[in-house]
Design a protein around this motif. Sequence first.
Motif, mmCIF file in Angstrom:
data_model
loop_
_atom_site.group_PDB
_atom_site.id
_atom_site.type_symbol
_atom_site.label_atom_id
_atom_site.label_comp_id
_atom_site.label_asym_id
_atom_site.label_seq_id
_atom_site.Cartn_x
_atom_site.Cartn_y
_atom_site.Cartn_z
ATOM 1 N N THR A 59 45.400 81.947 67.200
ATOM 2 C CA THR A 59 46.733 82.151 66.778
ATOM 3 C C THR A 59 47.663 81.276 66.402
ATOM 4 O OG1 THR A 59 47.630 82.667 69.110
ATOM 5 C CG2 THR A 59 46.491 84.665 68.004
ATOM 6 N N ARG A 60 47.134 79.979 66.694
ATOM 7 C CA ARG A 60 48.160 78.903 66.450
ATOM 8 C C ARG A 60 47.798 77.825 65.415
ATOM 9 N NH1 ARG A 60 48.098 75.716 72.254
ATOM 10 N NH2 ARG A 60 45.933 74.813 72.098
ATOM 11 N N ALA A 61 46.415 77.991 65.299
ATOM 12 C CA ALA A 61 45.665 76.757 64.321
ATOM 13 C C ALA A 61 45.681 77.151 62.759
ATOM 14 C CB ALA A 61 44.253 76.412 65.012
ATOM 15 N N HIS A 62 46.133 76.291 61.935
ATOM 16 C CA HIS A 62 45.869 76.601 60.453
ATOM 17 C C HIS A 62 45.941 74.996 60.019
ATOM 18 C CE1 HIS A 62 50.127 75.277 61.771
ATOM 19 N NE2 HIS A 62 50.206 74.911 60.398
ATOM 20 N N ILE A 63 45.558 75.188 58.680
ATOM 21 C CA ILE A 63 45.405 74.163 57.812
ATOM 22 C C ILE A 63 46.495 74.029 56.833
ATOM 23 C CG2 ILE A 63 43.765 73.231 56.071
ATOM 24 C CD1 ILE A 63 41.330 74.873 56.928
ATOM 25 N N ASN A 64 46.999 72.987 56.969
ATOM 26 C CA ASN A 64 48.156 72.710 55.820
ATOM 27 C C ASN A 64 47.950 71.567 55.004
ATOM 28 O OD1 ASN A 64 50.899 72.567 54.606
ATOM 29 N ND2 ASN A 64 51.793 71.797 56.458
ATOM 30 N N GLY A 65 47.475 72.003 53.714
ATOM 31 C CA GLY A 65 46.880 71.146 52.678
ATOM 32 C C GLY A 65 45.736 70.474 53.261
ATOM 33 N N ASN A 66 45.509 69.341 53.540
ATOM 34 C CA ASN A 66 44.394 68.622 54.188
ATOM 35 C C ASN A 66 44.241 68.266 55.508
ATOM 36 O OD1 ASN A 66 43.438 68.219 51.265
ATOM 37 N ND2 ASN A 66 44.583 66.091 51.193
ATOM 38 N N THR A 67 45.160 68.799 56.101
ATOM 39 C CA THR A 67 45.445 68.374 57.466
ATOM 40 C C THR A 67 45.461 69.811 58.419
ATOM 41 O OG1 THR A 67 47.413 66.920 57.002
ATOM 42 C CG2 THR A 67 47.056 67.471 59.383
ATOM 43 N N LEU A 68 44.842 69.476 59.463
ATOM 44 C CA LEU A 68 44.569 70.734 60.566
ATOM 45 C C LEU A 68 45.954 70.408 61.515
ATOM 46 C CD1 LEU A 68 42.998 72.900 62.139
ATOM 47 C CD2 LEU A 68 41.826 70.943 63.267
ATOM 48 N N GLU A 69 46.470 71.687 61.684
ATOM 49 C CA GLU A 69 47.721 71.707 62.748
ATOM 50 C C GLU A 69 47.570 72.814 63.532
ATOM 51 O OE1 GLU A 69 51.059 70.037 59.337
ATOM 52 O OE2 GLU A 69 50.978 72.165 59.930
ATOM 53 N N GLN A 118 48.299 75.082 50.112
ATOM 54 C CA GLN A 118 48.693 75.953 51.093
ATOM 55 C C GLN A 118 48.383 75.920 52.576
ATOM 56 O OE1 GLN A 118 46.304 76.614 48.982
ATOM 57 N NE2 GLN A 118 45.341 78.376 49.564
ATOM 58 N N SER A 119 49.147 76.315 53.335
ATOM 59 C CA SER A 119 48.916 76.431 54.698
ATOM 60 C C SER A 119 48.224 77.915 54.918
ATOM 61 C CB SER A 119 50.050 76.616 55.480
ATOM 62 O OG SER A 119 50.030 76.900 56.760
ATOM 63 N N MET A 120 46.949 77.810 55.811
ATOM 64 C CA MET A 120 46.279 78.973 55.820
ATOM 65 C C MET A 120 46.590 79.210 57.335
ATOM 66 S SD MET A 120 42.333 77.649 54.660
ATOM 67 C CE MET A 120 42.076 77.352 52.879
ATOM 68 N N ALA A 121 46.948 80.508 57.416
ATOM 69 C CA ALA A 121 47.290 81.354 58.791
ATOM 70 C C ALA A 121 46.229 81.642 59.864
ATOM 71 C CB ALA A 121 48.081 82.472 58.350
ATOM 72 N N ALA A 122 46.784 81.610 61.283
ATOM 73 C CA ALA A 122 45.866 81.882 62.070
ATOM 74 C C ALA A 122 45.727 83.481 62.227
ATOM 75 C CB ALA A 122 46.552 81.475 63.465
ATOM 76 N N VAL A 123 44.829 83.905 62.885
ATOM 77 C CA VAL A 123 44.510 85.285 62.970
ATOM 78 C C VAL A 123 45.729 85.928 63.958
ATOM 79 C CG1 VAL A 123 42.198 84.999 62.606
ATOM 80 C CG2 VAL A 123 42.979 85.480 65.025
ATOM 81 N N SER A 124 45.649 87.254 63.858
ATOM 82 C CA SER A 124 46.741 88.063 64.744
ATOM 83 C C SER A 124 46.423 87.826 66.176
ATOM 84 C CB SER A 124 46.715 89.292 64.183
ATOM 85 O OG SER A 124 45.604 90.333 64.446
ATOM 86 N N PRO A 125 47.331 88.254 67.012
ATOM 87 C CA PRO A 125 46.845 88.617 68.470
ATOM 88 C C PRO A 125 45.960 89.695 68.590
ATOM 89 C CG PRO A 125 49.408 88.356 68.113
ATOM 90 C CD PRO A 125 48.745 88.459 66.723
ATOM 91 N N GLU A 126 45.932 90.791 67.916
ATOM 92 C CA GLU A 126 45.118 91.794 68.029
ATOM 93 C C GLU A 126 43.438 91.268 67.638
ATOM 94 O OE1 GLU A 126 49.098 93.215 67.855
ATOM 95 O OE2 GLU A 126 47.918 91.940 66.399
ATOM 96 N N GLU A 127 43.578 90.479 66.702
ATOM 97 C CA GLU A 127 42.115 90.058 66.382
ATOM 98 C C GLU A 127 41.761 89.200 67.335
ATOM 99 O OE1 GLU A 127 39.654 88.911 62.277
ATOM 100 O OE2 GLU A 127 41.747 88.898 62.202
ATOM 101 N N ALA A 128 42.684 88.036 67.790
ATOM 102 C CA ALA A 128 42.193 87.146 68.672
ATOM 103 C C ALA A 128 41.850 87.789 70.184
ATOM 104 C CB ALA A 128 43.384 86.471 69.258
ATOM 105 N N ALA A 129 42.137 89.079 70.330
ATOM 106 C CA ALA A 129 41.800 89.741 71.620
ATOM 107 C C ALA A 129 40.370 90.097 71.655
ATOM 108 C CB ALA A 129 42.588 90.834 71.498
ATOM 109 N N LYS A 130 39.626 89.951 70.531
ATOM 110 C CA LYS A 130 38.369 90.308 70.690
ATOM 111 C C LYS A 130 37.429 89.015 71.330
ATOM 112 C CE LYS A 130 38.277 92.764 65.899
ATOM 113 N NZ LYS A 130 37.672 92.675 64.477
ATOM 114 N N LEU A 131 38.104 88.001 71.308
ATOM 115 C CA LEU A 131 37.386 86.949 72.010
ATOM 116 C C LEU A 131 37.234 87.199 73.307
ATOM 117 C CD1 LEU A 131 39.376 83.990 70.244
ATOM 118 C CD2 LEU A 131 36.939 84.375 69.849
ATOM 119 N N LYS A 132 37.737 88.035 73.972
ATOM 120 C CA LYS A 132 37.689 88.611 75.294
ATOM 121 C C LYS A 132 36.870 90.017 75.482
ATOM 122 C CE LYS A 132 41.924 86.272 76.678
ATOM 123 N NZ LYS A 132 41.472 85.203 77.506
ATOM 124 N N THR A 133 36.302 90.514 74.367
ATOM 125 C CA THR A 133 35.634 91.636 74.467
ATOM 126 C C THR A 133 34.364 91.786 73.781
ATOM 127 O OG1 THR A 133 36.992 92.358 72.540
ATOM 128 C CG2 THR A 133 37.569 93.209 74.701
#
Length: 451
Positions: free
Chosen positions: A139-149, A21-36
Amino acid sequence: MNLKLALAMAAVLGTTLIGSQSMAAVSPEEAAKLKTELTPFGAEKAGNQDGSIPAWTGGYTTPLPGFKNGGRRPDPFASEKPLFSISAQNVDQYADQLSEGVKALIKKYPDSYRVDVYPTHRTAAAPQWVYDNTFKNATRAHINGNTLEGAYGGIPFPIPKTGAEVMWNHLLHWRGTSFHVDVRGMQGTGDGKHVPTVFSSSDFQMPYYFEDGSPETFKGAFWLIRMMNYGPPIRAGEAIVGRETLNPDNSQTWVYLTGQRRVRKLPNACCDTPSAASAGVAMFDQTNVFNGRLDRFEWKILGKKEMIIPYNTNRSLQRSLKDVLLPHHLNPDDVRWEKHRVWVVEATVAPGVRHQSPKRRYYVDEDTWVATLADHWDANGQLWQMGFSMPIVMPDLPATAPPMVFGFYDLLSGAWYYDSILNDAREQYKIMPRYDDTVFTPEAMAGEGVR
C-alpha cells in the motif's frame, strides 16, 4: 462508447509502460488478500486444479542435515525420480508449458538435451519481518518516473499491476542480506570447448533488506557488489565494485585495471554493454537473467500461466564441474525442473533507444519473484538467446533463490555462458555478517590492488 474506449486504452497503457507518471500502490482491501487467499509474497496460495502444483503451506524451512555455512547445501529431494522427461520426441506435447527458448534448445540438440520434470515443491520462504514489510509495501510502494519509492525490506509489489512492477519484484527478490560467493564463469564455444572467463572472490550486500532499516532511513543503494579476480591468469588482479540504486541515475560502477594500476569509473555499466566478468560474452543486464535499468524497455504483462521451469536445483551443485558441463549445455541429469505458476512479462525496446535484443520475454516465478527463464530476440526478429537461473533451497535463510547461478544459450551460434559455477568452488553461497559500507567503495578496491 468513446468514453469506454478511452478508459480501455488507458488501462492497457497503464499495464504496459513505465512512463513518467507515478504508479499507485493497491488499496488496503486488496492488500488484505496477502493474509488470506495469497501467500505473504502475493502468490496464489491454493494449488492448481489437477494437483500438479500443490498449495503453499509455508515453504521449506527444515535444516539440511550436514550443511555448514559456505558449503554445499544438500538436495532435500535427492531420492525423488523424474515424473517424466521432455525430449525432441515429445516436446510438442508440452509446448504450452515451455518457454520458446527451451523448446528451441531441445530441437537444436535433439540427441543430448532434455528436460526432466520432478514433483513440484513450493519451497519459497522468508523471515516474518520480510513478510511484514511486504505487506506494508503493498500500500505504499510506487514507481515515480524511473525511480522506485516507498518500498523497503520486502517485495515491493506483491500484487503487481504492471510489467515494470513485476520486474522490480525480481530485482529485489529475497536472497538474504550479506553473502560471499566464490564466483566462476565459463564460456561454452560453438564447437564445444569450455573457456574460463573469471574466478573471483565476491562479496554482495542488499542494504534494502537491513532488518533495522525503514523507507525513511534507506539511502537508495539496494545492491552492492565487490569482485576481486584471482583467475584465469590473464584476469588475475582485476576487480570491480558496483552500487545499484532505486533511482538508476545514481547507480555507479568502478573497475581496477591491472595494466593501468588504477581504478576507473565505468561510464555505462548497464543494459547491453558487454560484461567484464564474462570477458564480454554476456551483457550487463543478463546478470541474474535480468539486471539493470527498466527505462530501456516498455514492459507488458502477458499473463500468468503454469510452466515448467528450473526449480529446487540443489542437485546441480553436488557433482564435479567436469560432470555437469557437457559440450553444448548443462548435463540434463543435474538440472531439476518443476511446474510452477509464473508471470510472463514482455519487454520491447523503448522509442529512441537501441539494444542488441530489442524484444525479450521473462518468466518470473510467482512464489519467489525470481526470473527463472528468458527469451531474447535479435534485431532481425530471430529467437536469439535463452536465459536461465537455478534457484536452490536455502532453509538456513530461509529462501529459495539462485545463489548467483545463471547463464544463457545462444540459439544461433551454439555458444553459451554459465556464471557462478559453484560445484568445485572453495565456498558457495556463504551467509555473512553485515559488511561495512566502505567495503563497496573504489577507495577500498584501490587499496587491495596488488598487480
